[in-house]
Each structure stands twice: as structure tokens, then as C-alpha cells.
Design an enzyme around this catalytic site. Structure first.
Site, short mmCIF file in Angstrom:
data_model
loop_
_atom_site.label_atom_id
_atom_site.label_comp_id
_atom_site.label_asym_id
_atom_site.label_seq_id
_atom_site.Cartn_x
_atom_site.Cartn_y
_atom_site.Cartn_z
N ASP A 1 0.85 -1.20 0.00
CA ASP A 1 0.00 0.00 0.00
C ASP A 1 0.89 1.25 0.00
O ASP A 1 1.81 1.36 0.82
CB ASP A 1 -0.89 -0.03 1.26
CG ASP A 1 -2.02 0.98 1.19
OD1 ASP A 1 -2.36 1.42 0.07
OD2 ASP A 1 -2.58 1.31 2.25
N ASP B 1 2.63 4.94 -5.42
CA ASP B 1 1.93 6.22 -5.24
C ASP B 1 2.85 7.37 -5.62
O ASP B 1 3.67 7.82 -4.81
CB ASP B 1 1.46 6.33 -3.79
CG ASP B 1 0.78 7.67 -3.51
OD1 ASP B 1 0.63 8.46 -4.46
OD2 ASP B 1 0.40 7.92 -2.35
N HIS C 1 -9.65 4.98 -1.53
CA HIS C 1 -8.87 4.98 -0.28
C HIS C 1 -9.68 5.69 0.80
O HIS C 1 -10.65 6.38 0.50
CB HIS C 1 -7.54 5.72 -0.49
CG HIS C 1 -6.52 4.90 -1.20
ND1 HIS C 1 -5.29 4.61 -0.68
CD2 HIS C 1 -6.57 4.28 -2.41
CE1 HIS C 1 -4.61 3.86 -1.53
NE2 HIS C 1 -5.36 3.65 -2.60
N GLY C 2 -9.25 5.51 2.06
CA GLY C 2 -9.94 6.20 3.15
C GLY C 2 -11.32 5.63 3.40
O GLY C 2 -12.28 6.37 3.63
N GLY C 3 -11.44 4.30 3.37
CA GLY C 3 -12.75 3.65 3.48
C GLY C 3 -13.33 3.62 4.88
O GLY C 3 -14.47 3.19 5.06
P1 13P Z 1 -8.42 4.58 6.29
O1 13P Z 1 -7.36 4.39 7.32
O2 13P Z 1 -9.03 5.92 6.32
O3 13P Z 1 -9.41 3.48 6.29
O4 13P Z 1 -7.67 4.50 4.86
C1 13P Z 1 -6.94 3.36 4.54
C2 13P Z 1 -6.29 3.53 3.24
O5 13P Z 1 -6.81 4.12 2.33
C3 13P Z 1 -4.96 2.92 3.09
O6 13P Z 1 -4.36 3.24 1.90
#
Ligand code: 13P
Length: 279
Positions: A81, A103, A203-205
């Protein structure tokens, strides 16, 4: 079974759902997610931040992820990631990653294209597929959000790099949102259309309202990342165990409940993105 990023993304594309991609940090978070995936018959991604793939931690964590994926009876991808450079990508491949996120979103467009293309080519040589990022997805603590991903730029980026999927900025951020996010679903549709239907990544789920996640999946999100919620589930399980007067301090027994709280969270997310029963 350990499979490539492309294999799970293709499944999601064919079935119109998203693969839940869980950030894992230790043996217990791996166990909780795999238990959930098996029970739900769901394909999943176990993903690891680059800081966890160094000699100190990666030496233990990466073999555990690979072993868990190989033992699983559902498809599991081991994904890097937010790899920031070729060095981190090489390390992840060495540890057996079958999916790579490079990224380059903090770099100028041309530089992002050039490095991503190079990484797609080198990873392709050993069967690992690549996720790119265009439109920098920041943190909920940032003062402002960068400009959302532009569909035209995304089309050019995808054509020139050959990425398997693309992380996009559409109102999302990493961490627990301070106020309710509002995803730009029309933009997801526009990027999908401009890129000829490329699978997109959210991302950011952690903490996006359920109706928005469902709308995003319907519009073409094929991978959703969940990190902070995994940490919270693990921390909650640990605290509940500490508060239990009958708990055992034997570490394996102590960890049974945190594994269960991670599993419960993973089941919720698997259902949310409609991945249950798809393996
Ligand atoms: P969160 O920590 O907000 O769930 O995001 C995880 C993420 O997108 C990792 O790349």
C-alpha cells in the site's frame, strides 16, 4: 490461495462489486481478516504499509501474510500500500507481494507517469499487477484537499502507464473523517467513462457513510481500502479484554477476542462492498 491483484480486481469487475482491501499490521489482524473472508466466501486483499516491510517487522509480517494467503480457500492478494519509490516496491516483491501500489501522486504529472510506467513494466515481468494514484489522497488532518482527480488526465495516465487500477481523489481522505465526507460520485462515473471502464480504488474507506460506499461501488469502485477501522477494531478488542476480570494474560488467549473484533469489522466491510459469496 495467493493470487495477483489483477485476479481479484477482474473478479470484482465481472461481478460489479469491490474487493475490500484491509491494512494489516500484525498476526492478529491477518487472522481476523482471513477468518472473515473464509466465513463470507469473499476474495480479499491484505495490504501492508511500506514501513511494515522493513527488516525489523517485514521479516515476520510478510511471511505470515503469504502463509495466510496460501492457506486460505478464498482468493487473497498480498498488496503493498502506498509504495513511495522503486526501492519500497522491490522490497515488497522480495517479500512475495502479488500486488503493488506505487503512489506517485505527490510528484508532477509527467514524473508520476514515467515512474508508474516503469514500475508496471518491471512488476509485470514477475506477474505482479500495479495500482497507481492520480490526485493526491491526503489525511483528514490536512487543512485542505488537493484538486480532485481529473477524468481527462486520468485517461492519459492510464493509457500511458498500463496500471491495473487507479486510486482517485473524489472527496475521500485517510483517517476518521472529522465531518461527514461527500463523495463526488459523478466524478467516479466520468473517470470510468474517460478511462474506458478502468477499475477504480477508493482509499480512506473508514467512516464513509454506507449509502455513499454503495453508490461509489455502483459507479465503478472495485477496491476499497480500510485501515483506521481495522486499528480501532483491534484496539477495542484489546481494551475489552483488559477490562474483563476473567481474562487470561497468556498472550495467545488474550488475543482471541481482538481477533474476533477484527473479524466482525471485516465481515461488515465485506458485506458493505458486496464481496460476500463471490469467491
Ligand atoms: P483509512 O485508514 O481511512 O481506512 O484509509 C486506509 C487507506 O486508504 C490505506 O491506503
Amino acid at each position: 490461495m495467493l493470487v495477483s491483484l489483477k485476479e481479484v480486481i477482474d473478479m470484482a469487475e465481472q461481478g460489479n462489486f469491490a474487493i475490500p482491501a484491509f491494512n494489516v499490521y500484525n498476526l492478529e489482524t491477518v487472522m481476523g481478516v482471513i477468518d472473515a473472508a473464509e466465513e463470507m466466501r469473499a476474495p480479499v486483499i491484505l495490504q501492508v504499509y511500506p514501513r511494515l516491510l522493513n527488516e525489523e517487522v517485514g521479516y515476520y509480517l510478510a511471511p505470515a501474510v503469504v502463509a495466510a494467503a496460501r492457506k486460505a480457500t478464498v482468493p487473497v492478494c498480498f498488496h503493498l500500500d502506498h509504495g513511495p519509490s522503486e526501492l519500497e516496491v522491490t522490497k515488497a516483491l522480495r517479500w512475495g507481494a502479488t500486488g503493488i501500489m506505487y503512489d506517485g501522486s505527490v510528484h508532477p504529472f509527467e514524473e508520476n507517469v514515467a515512474t508508474t510506467k516503469h514500475i508496471v513494466e518491471t512488476c509485470g515481468a514477475i506477474g505482479a499487477s500495479v495500482e497507481g494514484e492520480l490526485g493526491h489522497i491526503g489525511s483528514v488532518n490536512d487543512d485542505t484537499m488537493e484538486e480532485y482527480t481529473d477524468p481527462k488526465e486520468a485517461a492519459e495516465f492510464v493509457k500511458r502507464t498500463g496500471v491495473t487500477c487507479l486510486a482517485v481523489l473524489i472527496g475521500n481522505a485517510h483517517g476518521h473523517y472529522k465531518k461527514t465526507p461527500k463523495l463526488d460520485i459523478d466524478r467516479v462515473k466520468a473517470i470510468r467513462e474517460a478511462t474506458g471502464g478502468l477499475p477504480l480504488v477508493l482509499h480512506g474507506g473508514s467512516g464513509i457513510p454506507e449509502d455513499q460506499v454503495k453508490a461509489a461501488v455502483k459507479a465503478g469502485i472495485r477496491k476499497m481500502n480500510i485501515g483506521t477501522d481495522v486499528c480501532c477494531a483491534f484496539a477495542d478488542g484489546t481494551k475489552e479484554t483488559l477490562d474483563d476480570p476473567n481474562r487470561s494474560l497468556a498472550v495467545d488467549l488474550f488475543m482471541k477476542h481482538p481477533i474476533k473484533t477484527v473479524k466482525k469489522l471485516a465481515i461488515e466491510k465485506i458485506k458493505l462492498v458486496d464481496a460476500d459469496g463471490k469467491a
